[in-house]
Design an enzyme around this catalytic site. Structure first.
Site, PDB file in Angstrom:
ATOM      1  CG  ASP A   1      -5.889  -1.980  15.210  1.00 57.47           C
ATOM      2  OD1 ASP A   1      -6.526  -1.260  14.421  1.00 57.47           O
ATOM      3  OD2 ASP A   1      -5.021  -1.535  15.984  1.00 57.47           O
ATOM      4  CB  SER A   2      -8.249  -4.969   9.826  1.00 57.46           C
ATOM      5  OG  SER A   2      -9.635  -4.686   9.762  1.00 57.46           O
ATOM      6  CB  THR A   3      -7.011  -1.209   6.424  1.00 58.64           C
ATOM      7  OG1 THR A   3      -6.909  -2.497   5.820  1.00 58.64           O
ATOM      8  CG2 THR A   3      -5.639  -0.725   6.849  1.00 58.64           C
ATOM      9  CG  ASP A   4     -12.017   1.029   5.518  1.00 65.10           C
ATOM     10  OD1 ASP A   4     -12.405   0.885   6.689  1.00 65.10           O
ATOM     11  OD2 ASP A   4     -11.907   2.137   4.974  1.00 65.10           O
TER      12      ASP A   4
ATOM     13  CD  GLN B   1      -0.992  -0.891   3.638  1.00 64.07           C
ATOM     14  OE1 GLN B   1      -2.218  -0.898   3.598  1.00 64.07           O
ATOM     15  NE2 GLN B   1      -0.317  -1.429   4.642  1.00 64.07           N
TER      16      GLN B   1
ATOM     17  CG  HIS C   1      -5.283   2.873  19.577  1.00 61.24           C
ATOM     18  ND1 HIS C   1      -4.689   4.006  19.067  1.00 61.24           N
ATOM     19  CD2 HIS C   1      -5.257   1.962  18.568  1.00 61.24           C
ATOM     20  CE1 HIS C   1      -4.303   3.772  17.822  1.00 61.24           C
ATOM     21  NE2 HIS C   1      -4.637   2.547  17.494  1.00 61.24           N
TER      22      HIS C   1
ATOM     23  CG  ASP D   1      -1.763   2.650  15.145  1.00 58.68           C
ATOM     24  OD1 ASP D   1      -1.737   1.857  16.106  1.00 58.68           O
ATOM     25  OD2 ASP D   1      -2.825   3.111  14.699  1.00 58.68           O
TER      26      ASP D   1
END
Lengths: 282, 282
Positions: free
Chosen positions: A155-158, A31, A62, A86
């Site tokens: 804890d993912s992206t879309d 990405q 978080h 992150d």
């Protein structure tokens, strides 16, 4: 003169931040990664031009991904974090002296290294001795693991690009198998308001509720995410997020939180009627 | 080619809607009024380029300003709405057969007339026989009135322009005097996240809690307002929003709501820690 970052919250809706500086821009194998500095939000970063984390409001996401399950089962010892490059989710987990082991599986090492350099506010606890980092595909990592974890945090992206498989039925099944009998799965569950987010929310929920005996959804406000109304899924084999909520035990940890609190714990599971109805039909 | 509307959520943060049509633009004695049509939000309107109401998400604001007090005191008979030119608040109130009289005091008749023409979804119930419209300054209107209302809803713009006096100490005092002994005041209470909104939130709260024995704040999500995290104040002489909550009585009205529900009622008063702490210090 600064530079501006725009995220499309919907086809015809733009959210634009005037940044002071574009401090990092690289393409990894997976990405495009960009870091900016801004007056309003401090440092923030984006993946494929979708805003992930800002210094100003990251505490909300978080805290809500980590303290909700910890207050349902304060005996959690072994945690798997999938994604979370992150480091903010791991940072919150390391505040529990009782947690013994945290595995974090992030597919994109470049995200983690960039956060360690530019976003120490979230990444600073990745060196905790209980934390082990794996730069691997979370889908492969979890496959075949049995009853190893008390808690899995997705804890993912879309669900586009590298995050897509983390919304698949097989992945949720593998999570079920990898969890111990008191196990809890929390997953990034998108949002009910804009069409694209809503579709993904419904797809995720219909898959998870076919696999886990208990499958609930809770909400919180992230000002920098589309609509502000964001959701996590709470799925488990046995523990109910409210019936099994251990308010007093959690208070004994004396962890100071800026968003989460024990009143908000139960409140976050009370969803607006239109969201509740959509999830029931999913 | 459409036209775009941008609202500054903060000095360096823009929220932009690509509209299909700019259907109305006039200056009244008080403010600039604009109506747009858009794919994502349907018809929406702005006052001095601040977004007020969209067809897509107006139900959230209007349900939360009206049903919360009605579920604390289902015997409310006489209501004063100050502002609320789009008519959405009155529409929700007219759903209670038990309410006998609704006075709506909106300073700007042009807003009401434009909403009746372009936004019938919100304005359609302004002709209800129990409703009386006054195109006057709400501050003057309420001054000197004594124990006349069971409920006052301050459905105002931000405290700039014509809305400014609706955030003053004298106005809140006049509301106190104008309320009966079971009276409830709900006011538009701004938002905790962006600096400008937060300052107004704190100023309003510090004034109201000096006047009303009970002064609470509740939250809800409006996707088209800055940060999405919006607040109403609940102030009263005697009734507590949770201790006096009449869940069963309210359910008997059988009013179908898309956002509000009796679980969300209590939940909306559970505020994030950082908001709670700011309000306590105010």
């Amino acid at each position: 003169m600064g530079i501006s970052f725009t995220e499309k919250h919907a086809d015809t809706v733009d959210f634009t931040i005037q940044a002071d500086e574009h401090i990092y821009s690289k393409k990894s194998q997976f990405q495009k990664i960009d870091f900016y500095k801004s007056k309003e939000f401090g440092t923030f970063f984006t993946l494929d031009d979708i805003l992930m984390t800002t210094e100003k409001d990251e505490f909300i996401y978080h805290e809500m991904i980590s303290h909700i399950p910890m207050a349902v089962n304060p005996d959690i010892k072994t945690v798997l974090v999938i994604g979370g490059g992150d480091g903010g989710t791991v940072r919150e987990l390391t505040r529990y002296p009782t947690i013994e082991r945290i595995e974090m599986v992030e597919i994109d090492e470049m995200v983690v290294r960039a956060c360690q350099k530019y976003l120490p506010q979230t990444a600073s606890m990745l060196g905790d001795l209980r934390v082990e980092l794996f730069f691997e595909d979370g889908i492969k990592y979890i496959s075949g693991k049995k009853e190893m974890y008390d808690l899995i945090l997705v804890d993912s992206t879309d669900p586009i690009g590298p995050g897509e498989g983390l919304f698949s039925k097989q992945f949720y099944k593998d999570c079920f198998v990898a969890l111990k009998e008191n196990g809890i799965l929390i997953n990034q569950h998108e949002s009910p308001f804009y069409e694209n987010d809503r579709m993904e929310m419904l797809r995720a929920h219909s898959k998870i509720k076919g696999i886990f005996p208990i499958s609930k959804v809770y909400q919180f406000n992230v000002p920098t995410y589309a609509s502000g109304n964001w959701l996590f899924g709470f799925a488990s084999k046995k523990l109910h997020p409210i019936a099994d909520f251990k308010r007093d035990e959690w208070e004994k940890f004396k962890i100071y939180t800026r968003y989460y609190n024990t009143d908000l714990h139960c409140a976050s599971f009370a969803l607006p009627t239109y969201v509740r109805e959509m999830l029931e039909k999913a």
